[in-house]
Design an enzyme around this catalytic site. Structure first.
Site, short mmCIF file in Angstrom:
data_model
loop_
_atom_site.label_atom_id
_atom_site.label_comp_id
_atom_site.label_asym_id
_atom_site.label_seq_id
_atom_site.Cartn_x
_atom_site.Cartn_y
_atom_site.Cartn_z
N LYS A 191 0.80 -1.27 0.05
CA LYS A 191 0.06 0.07 0.17
C LYS A 191 1.06 1.35 -0.02
O LYS A 191 0.57 2.30 -0.84
CB LYS A 191 -0.96 -0.14 1.29
CG LYS A 191 -1.61 1.32 1.50
CD LYS A 191 -2.73 1.47 0.31
CE LYS A 191 -3.31 2.99 0.60
NZ LYS A 191 -4.17 3.44 -0.59
N1 NAP Z 1 -10.15 8.81 1.85
C1 NAP Z 1 -9.08 8.04 0.81
O1 NAP Z 1 -9.39 8.21 -0.13
C2 NAP Z 1 -8.58 6.84 1.21
C3 NAP Z 1 -7.97 6.00 0.41
C4 NAP Z 1 -7.20 4.88 0.51
C5 NAP Z 1 -6.95 4.52 1.93
N2 NAP Z 1 -7.30 5.80 2.94
C6 NAP Z 1 -6.77 5.33 4.20
O2 NAP Z 1 -8.06 4.98 5.01
C7 NAP Z 1 -7.94 5.13 6.46
C8 NAP Z 1 -9.32 6.29 6.77
O3 NAP Z 1 -9.07 7.51 5.74
P1 NAP Z 1 -10.30 8.42 5.92
O4 NAP Z 1 -9.90 9.37 4.48
O5 NAP Z 1 -11.72 7.91 5.86
O6 NAP Z 1 -9.89 9.15 7.21
P2 NAP Z 1 -10.83 10.27 7.89
O7 NAP Z 1 -12.04 10.85 7.04
O8 NAP Z 1 -10.03 11.31 8.27
O9 NAP Z 1 -11.38 9.36 9.17
C9 NAP Z 1 -10.46 9.12 10.14
C10 NAP Z 1 -10.90 7.92 10.99
O10 NAP Z 1 -10.03 7.85 12.09
C11 NAP Z 1 -10.48 8.02 13.44
N3 NAP Z 1 -9.25 8.46 14.31
C12 NAP Z 1 -8.46 9.46 14.02
N4 NAP Z 1 -7.56 9.46 14.87
C13 NAP Z 1 -8.13 8.50 16.15
C14 NAP Z 1 -7.72 8.18 17.21
N5 NAP Z 1 -6.51 8.90 17.81
N6 NAP Z 1 -8.45 7.40 17.96
C15 NAP Z 1 -9.17 6.88 17.35
N7 NAP Z 1 -9.59 7.16 16.17
C16 NAP Z 1 -8.97 8.01 15.36
C17 NAP Z 1 -11.45 9.28 12.97
O11 NAP Z 1 -12.25 9.34 14.32
P3 NAP Z 1 -13.01 10.69 14.75
O12 NAP Z 1 -14.48 11.15 13.87
O13 NAP Z 1 -13.17 10.65 16.13
O14 NAP Z 1 -12.04 11.91 14.51
C18 NAP Z 1 -12.15 8.73 11.86
O15 NAP Z 1 -13.12 7.85 12.14
C19 NAP Z 1 -6.63 6.04 6.54
O16 NAP Z 1 -5.88 5.36 7.00
C20 NAP Z 1 -6.23 6.61 4.82
O17 NAP Z 1 -4.84 6.53 4.87
C21 NAP Z 1 -8.03 6.64 2.71
#
Ligand code: NAP
Length: 293
Positions: A173
């Protein structure tokens, strides 16, 4: 499908996964650190709401995890209310978060010690790709465990690739994202260069999209690049920075020179410092426009 799925983390990706599974009639239980966010997803999709990661895990046969970074997964897995404490024998945890391969290995050991199975299963593709069920899942772990999770992952993904043993999914990844983030940087520079030289932004973008580089990323990022003021963040620049930090650390451990990733990391750090950290990754272009003026 009667298998109940827990989704731990209802950020952008986790919420989209829960929505896609519910739309397919799959029973889903959601948990999120910020409870209101999970409650909104539950109300919108008909998923059940769990008060803790532990309770979500207890309810499910397959646990999908989608969390921001290493600190987030550490918090969600461990402690009295962590998902490991709620696992039943044989539950498969498929962790789709992008984290350090060493973290994936360590948390996988905790899950196995508790009687569950663990896959590092990060995904390639963003929110609209989840909504279409066309992700690519990059799985590391035991092939038999992956087969048990496949009926769920197949609802989200066009391709589920068994990359190798535990840690291999997390590793590949980071390698893939090194290319994605390089493309994002190159696209931003080319677009702002064309604009600055008098070419209409949409026309320039459509030429890139029709050219040899017009792969899926360039296609689905059109709205974000052409009309950035109205585009919602699908993948934030702060998370791009996290990915590149993990990639640079992995490269450092392997002794691999990754000069381009270093340059891209510096550009993203500058954009985040200028206030673009919570904007979509395509805001690299907006930052370049700001630097010009
Ligand atoms: N977005 C994309 O296009 C994409 C594509 C491929 C992979 N990813 C990967 O998928 C994952 C999620 O991405 P996303 O875009 O969905 O991120 P996001 O919208 O920023 O959501 C982040 C999530 O992590 C939680 N979180 C953050 N810090 C935390 C902590 N210290 N303890 C517990 N929960 C915590 C947040 O909870 P709260 O709501 O409480 O803040 C939320 O549920 C990441 O690892 C990212 O690199 C993302």
């Amino acid at each position: 499908m009667s298998v109940r799925v827990a989704v731990v983390g209802t950020g952008r990706m986790g919420a989209a996964m829960a929505g896609r599974l519910r739309a397919q009639g799959v029973p889903v239980t959601v948990f999120n650190r910020t409870a209101e966010r999970a409650a909104a997803v539950a109300a919108r999709t008909g998923a059940d709401l769990a008060p803790s990661a532990r309770a979500a895990a207890t309810a499910a046969e397959v646990v999908l995890v989608s969390l921001a970074d290493d600190a987030a997964v550490e918090a969600a897995y461990t402690g009295d209310d962590g998902l490991v404490a709620g696992l039943r024998a044989g539950t498969v945890v498929a962790d789709t978060s992008t984290v350090d391969p060493r973290t994936a290995l360590r948390l996988g050991d905790l899950v196995r010690d508790a009687g569950g199975a663990h896959l590092d299963a990060p995904v390639s593709g963003s929110v609209p790709v989840v909504e279409r069920g066309e992700l690519t899942v990059l799985a590391g772990g035991d092939a038999a465990d992956l087969d048990r999770a496949r009926p769920v992952l197949d609802r989200l993904a066009a391709r589920v690739v068994h990359v190798g043993p535990a840690g291999a999914g997390a590793t590949i990844k980071l390698a893939v994202n090194g290319i994605v983030h390089a493309l994002n940087q190159a696209l931003s520079e080319a677009l702002v260069l064309a604009e600055a030289s008098g070419v209409d932004r949409a026309t320039a973008y459509d030429v890139f999209a029709a050219s040899v580089v017009g792969g899926p990323f360039v296609q689905y990022k059109r709205a974000a690049f052409v009309d950035p003021e109205n585009a919602s963040a699908a993948f934030t620049l702060d998370l791009v920075g996290k990915d590149l930090d993990l990639l640079l650390a992995l490269a450092g451990r392997g002794g691999v020179p990754v000069r381009q990733a270093e340059v891209n990391r510096a550009a993203v750090a500058a954009a985040s410092a200028a206030g673009f950290g919570d904007r979509d990754m395509s805001a690299v272009a907006a930052h370049l426009r700001q630097l010009r003026s």
